[in-house]
Write an enzyme that holds these catalytic residues in place. Structure first.
Site, mmCIF file in Angstrom:
data_model
loop_
_atom_site.group_PDB
_atom_site.id
_atom_site.type_symbol
_atom_site.label_atom_id
_atom_site.label_comp_id
_atom_site.label_asym_id
_atom_site.label_seq_id
_atom_site.Cartn_x
_atom_site.Cartn_y
_atom_site.Cartn_z
ATOM 1 N N ASP A 33 28.340 26.131 25.467
ATOM 2 C CA ASP A 33 27.849 26.964 26.479
ATOM 3 C C ASP A 33 26.307 27.019 26.414
ATOM 4 O O ASP A 33 25.713 27.016 27.407
ATOM 5 C CB ASP A 33 28.107 28.613 25.748
ATOM 6 C CG ASP A 33 29.782 28.757 26.512
ATOM 7 O OD1 ASP A 33 30.381 28.019 26.763
ATOM 8 O OD2 ASP A 33 29.972 30.103 26.134
ATOM 9 N N LYS A 121 51.444 37.496 48.431
ATOM 10 C CA LYS A 121 50.669 38.436 48.993
ATOM 11 C C LYS A 121 49.761 39.111 47.921
ATOM 12 O O LYS A 121 50.168 39.890 47.181
ATOM 13 C CB LYS A 121 51.522 39.471 49.718
ATOM 14 C CG LYS A 121 50.576 40.638 50.465
ATOM 15 C CD LYS A 121 51.153 41.453 51.320
ATOM 16 C CE LYS A 121 50.540 42.211 52.318
ATOM 17 N NZ LYS A 121 49.690 43.326 51.562
ATOM 18 N N CYS A 432 47.011 66.703 11.703
ATOM 19 C CA CYS A 432 48.001 65.576 12.235
ATOM 20 C C CYS A 432 49.209 66.235 12.711
ATOM 21 O O CYS A 432 49.773 67.365 11.959
ATOM 22 C CB CYS A 432 48.149 64.543 10.998
ATOM 23 S SG CYS A 432 49.510 63.594 11.593
ATOM 24 N N CYS A 435 51.917 65.240 9.740
ATOM 25 C CA CYS A 435 51.583 65.440 8.175
ATOM 26 C C CYS A 435 50.753 66.463 8.209
ATOM 27 O O CYS A 435 50.467 66.905 6.886
ATOM 28 C CB CYS A 435 51.331 64.159 7.441
ATOM 29 S SG CYS A 435 49.555 63.530 7.793
HETATM 30 S S1 IVH Z 1 47.549 36.297 56.250
HETATM 31 C C1 IVH Z 1 46.733 36.988 60.468
HETATM 32 N N1 IVH Z 1 48.207 36.075 53.838
HETATM 33 O O1 IVH Z 1 47.057 41.190 53.276
HETATM 34 C C2 IVH Z 1 47.457 36.893 59.330
HETATM 35 N N2 IVH Z 1 47.121 38.053 53.885
HETATM 36 O O2 IVH Z 1 47.825 42.610 56.405
HETATM 37 C C3 IVH Z 1 46.302 37.525 58.322
HETATM 38 N N3 IVH Z 1 46.841 39.315 52.166
HETATM 39 O O3 IVH Z 1 44.691 42.586 53.879
HETATM 40 C C4 IVH Z 1 46.733 37.707 57.058
HETATM 41 N N4 IVH Z 1 47.903 37.741 50.707
HETATM 42 O O4 IVH Z 1 44.161 40.626 53.028
HETATM 43 C C5 IVH Z 1 47.773 36.941 54.678
HETATM 44 N N5 IVH Z 1 48.845 35.204 51.666
HETATM 45 C C6 IVH Z 1 48.224 35.899 52.424
HETATM 46 C C7 IVH Z 1 47.940 37.289 51.901
HETATM 47 C C8 IVH Z 1 47.386 38.240 53.080
HETATM 48 C C9 IVH Z 1 47.270 38.902 51.105
HETATM 49 C C10 IVH Z 1 46.413 40.612 52.495
HETATM 50 C C11 IVH Z 1 45.170 40.382 53.565
HETATM 51 C C12 IVH Z 1 45.343 41.609 54.527
HETATM 52 C C13 IVH Z 1 46.845 42.086 54.157
HETATM 53 C C14 IVH Z 1 47.544 41.663 55.583
#
Ligand code: IVH
Length: 701
Positions: A33, A121, A432, A435
């Site tokens: 670092d 997602k 406690c 105990c």
């Molecule tokens: S696509 C037109 N892909 O989920 C399509 N969204 O309503 C736009 N999100 O807040 C979204 N993972 O930020 C897409 N793999 C993914 C995602 C994703 C998370 C979130 C996005 C948005 C909500 C979708």
């Protein structure tokens, strides 16, 4: 200004970018670092002396800028849409989506399967990154989809986000807006909250802990002071595009599929999640949903579902939009990891070191895949900060293997009859709950503790379980239920008494037959043959974890030398600081602890002792890193690890160029492949034993 200065600035930037990638993205730094800091400072100084050389994509520009009054609005060139959510968390959710797409496209059952791009997602917040001529010029939140906020300063602090695109696979478009999710990894989140708790405990009352990684990430992105944002560790995954200009030209055509776009983004240096997959038809979607569900708890970050997108962009266009949502994409959820439930009572549990933990007794609720009826409140400060009271409706969270916790109170649901604010000392009348010894809290600590030590049956139970645990002396079959009875019935009061147990005594316990009693006696007998490190760890000295126990054993070589070591002598052990040293000293200053060690030795517990590092114990693996994979014919994983560490070596979890040897047994997997790929020498058990028997310092394979 001389051309040398310009050249030096350029080479410093390249070097810093390289080392930052090794450090932040690959977790494999090549330089210390301090060396990195030195390069960074040199660049900062040169840029200060020659401001004309400063560019927005310089690594020095990640953390900079003034605290803002407010964020400037940013109108999105292409609106940031959301996607439809499929809330049926079963397979039907995936089939339903495929059926709808086929219907919209007018496909009959004879027509080919539709191809989808499947992604995770991510549970964070959506961000739009605008690159012009490959340089990051602006980052904005989604806002209402039309207008977001300019959070460029804060987004620059995310090391994974390139300030300049890499020319990986071809030229980038003139204007490229990348959309994706800013999130916080779970370990970063835990560490952040740990720091926050420490701040609060040391008097910074205005600080707070965060409810979950998503809130912490959102808070960090919308933090007006970039210096504060920089201390909140954020990560990013790209998942799509916003405005794009100059991608139609003949020499660099826009990809025809969504999956190819993601690959292009990855090639330009943007982080794109590796779990993505292209599949065909409903079956493919279902399999992806299931596969990811089984990985979910082990992921380093939170997800709340998966996303399916029609892969072909021309087909996406045909499908179009309904109101503000594309018809070609859907989010398919998983069962929630947070649920609301009633908090019936707050109990206080006593841990191994006497730590008193308030625990919420809940109306059972199904969350994160299991039914939860207890959740931790961590400590008194946390319980008070969240203002959790008996009778409240609370949000409970269970993610991964983490102990379920109470996240917050739903104040709107607080009944008239709710209990008083939580007060641990008052509740326990200062004693406690097990105990009745006085409780105490050390200066600067958040936790109250029972002062009863091993006099306290609760601590005694934990102490026995800890001593018997797999990484200590390893007594198989000595679990919760047995220990509970042994302590409650007054059969075992101290560790040495474990070694006086006979089959008859054990067989008389509840749910114990002759056979399991005999097995347990055999396991207790077998545990007598141990190592100094395991024994020391098993004693349960506060702050002495497995690693410290190994360091101590290696350094001193004998239990007597450790028991008699002065504070200064202890401080000479690598990684032992004042707190740990004081704890060890304090432990062995108590006569009854020395007595326990003596009695255990008298009972036959033994290990081989050495001279310690100052002696002449051979350490043939000193400074070498080994990786174990597969099943060895005679040695267990732990046994092999013990041998390697006793010989001065280290055992790592993954293979890299820095690995000296890979020890492979039956059914070795990807680590073996990796070793071959990197040319790391591979040994079998015999080979390992030969290595261990080598005189120290002998080099080469
Ligand atoms: S696509 C037109 N892909 O989920 C399509 N969204 O309503 C736009 N999100 O807040 C979204 N993972 O930020 C897409 N793999 C993914 C995602 C994703 C998370 C979130 C996005 C948005 C909500 C979708």
């Amino acid at each position: 200004m001389s051309p040398q200065v310009r050249a030096r600035v350029q080479s410093l930037r390249a070097l810093i970018e390289h080392h930052a990638r090794r450090y932040y993205e690959q977790d494999a730094p090549e330089i210390p670092d301090a060396e990195y800091d030195r390069l960074f400072q040199e660049l900062q100084q040169l840029e200060a002396a020659h401001p004309e050389l400063r560019t927005p994509d310089s690594p020095t520009q990640r953390v900079l800028g003034q605290a803002l009054q407010a964020f400037a609005p940013v109108v999105h060139a292409v609106p940031m849409l959301s996607i439809r959510t499929e809330t049926d968390t079963t397979d039907a959710g995936a089939r339903e989506f495929d059926a709808r797409i086929r219907r919209e496209l007018g496909l009959s059952p004879e027509d080919p399967l539709v191809r989808y791009s499947c992604e995770l997602k991510f549970d964070g917040l959506a961000i739009n990154l605008r690159y012009e001529h490959g340089v990051l010029v602006r980052a904005a939140t989604r806002g209402d989809g039309e207008t977001g906020e300019d959070v460029t300063q804060n987004i620059r602090t995310i090391h994974q986000i390139p300030l300049r695109l890499q020319s990986g696979s071809g030229q980038w478009p003139e204007v490229l807006e990348v959309r994706g999710e800013v999130y916080m990894r779970r370990d970063d989140f835990e560490a952040l909250n740990e720091r926050q708790r420490a701040l609060i405990a040391s008097g910074h009352r205005q600080e707070k802990t965060f409810v979950n990684p998503r809130n912490a990430a959102a808070g960090a992105v919308r933090q007006l002071d970039p210096a504060v944002a920089a201390r909140r560790p954020l990560s990013f995954f790209a998942y799509g595009l916003g405005e794009v200009q100059g991608w139609g030209a003949d020499d660099h055509k826009a990809p025809l599929t969504h999956s190819a776009i993601l690959q292009a983004l990855a090639d330009w240096g943007l982080p794109v999640d590796e779990h993505r997959r292209v599949v065909d038809g409903a079956q493919g979607l279902v399999a992806f949903h299931q596969d990811i569900q089984s990985l979910r708890d082990g992921l380093p970050f939170d997800i709340d579902g998966v996303v399916y997108k029609v892969d072909d962009r021309a087909t996406q266009e045909r499908l179009g939009f309904v109101t503000r949502e594309p018809r070609w994409a859907v989010a398919h959820k998983y069962p929630a990891q947070e649920q609301m439930t009633l908090l019936r009572a707050i109990d206080i549990q006593v841990g191994r070191t006497g730590k008193l933990t308030p625990v919420a007794k809940l109306e059972p609720v199904f969350v994160g895949g299991t039914t939860v009826s207890n959740a931790t409140l961590h400590n008194e400060e946390e319980a008070r900060r969240k203002d959790v009271r008996e009778g409240d409706t609370v949000v409970v969270r269970r993610a991964g293997d983490v102990i379920p916790e109470v996240v917050s109170v739903v104040l709107e649901r607080r009944p008239e009859s709710v209990g008083a604010p939580f007060d641990l000392v008052q509740r326990l009348s200062g004693r406690c709950p097990v105990c009745e010894s006085p409780i105490a809290r050390e200066e600067g600590e958040v936790d109250w503790r029972c002062t009863g030590g091993l006099f306290c049956p609760a601590q005694r139970k934990h102490a026995l379980l800890h001593f018997a645990s797999r990484r200590a002396v390893d007594i198989e079959g000595l679990g919760d239920k047995v220990v509970e009875q042994l302590v409650d019935q007054g059969i075992v009061r101290t560790l040495p008494e474990l070694y006086r147990l006979g089959v008859a005594k054990l067989a008389a316990l509840d749910r114990m037959g002759e056979k399991s009693a005999a097995n347990l006696v055999a396991a207790i007998e077998a545990s007598k043959q141990t190592t100094l490190a395991r024994f020391l760890f098993g004693l349960g000295i506060r702050h002495v974890g497995e690693a410290t126990a190994k360091d101590l054993a290696r350094h001193f070589g004998s239990i007597d030398r450790i028991m008699d070591a002065s504070l200064d002598a202890l401080l000479e052990v690598p990684d032992v600081g004042p707190t740990v040293a004081r704890s060890i000293r304090g432990f062995f200053e108590q006569a009854h602890h020395r007595e326990i060690v003596e009695q255990l030795r008298a009972a036959g517990v033994q290990w081989s002792e050495g001279q310690g590092v100052h002696g002449d114990t051979p350490r043939p693996l000193l400074g070498q890193t080994l990786v174990l994979t597969g099943t060895l014919p005679t040695l267990s994983r732990d046994a092999a690890r013990d041998l390697i560490e006793a010989a001065g070596g280290k055992v790592a979890g993954s293979v890299s160029r820095k690995t000296h040897w890979v020890v492979a047994g039956a059914e070795a997997g990807s680590k073996l492949d990796k070793a071959r790929e990197l040319g790391v020498p591979v040994l079998d058990e015999e080979g390992l034993k030969a290595l261990l028997a080598r005189p120290a310092g002998e080099e080469g394979t």
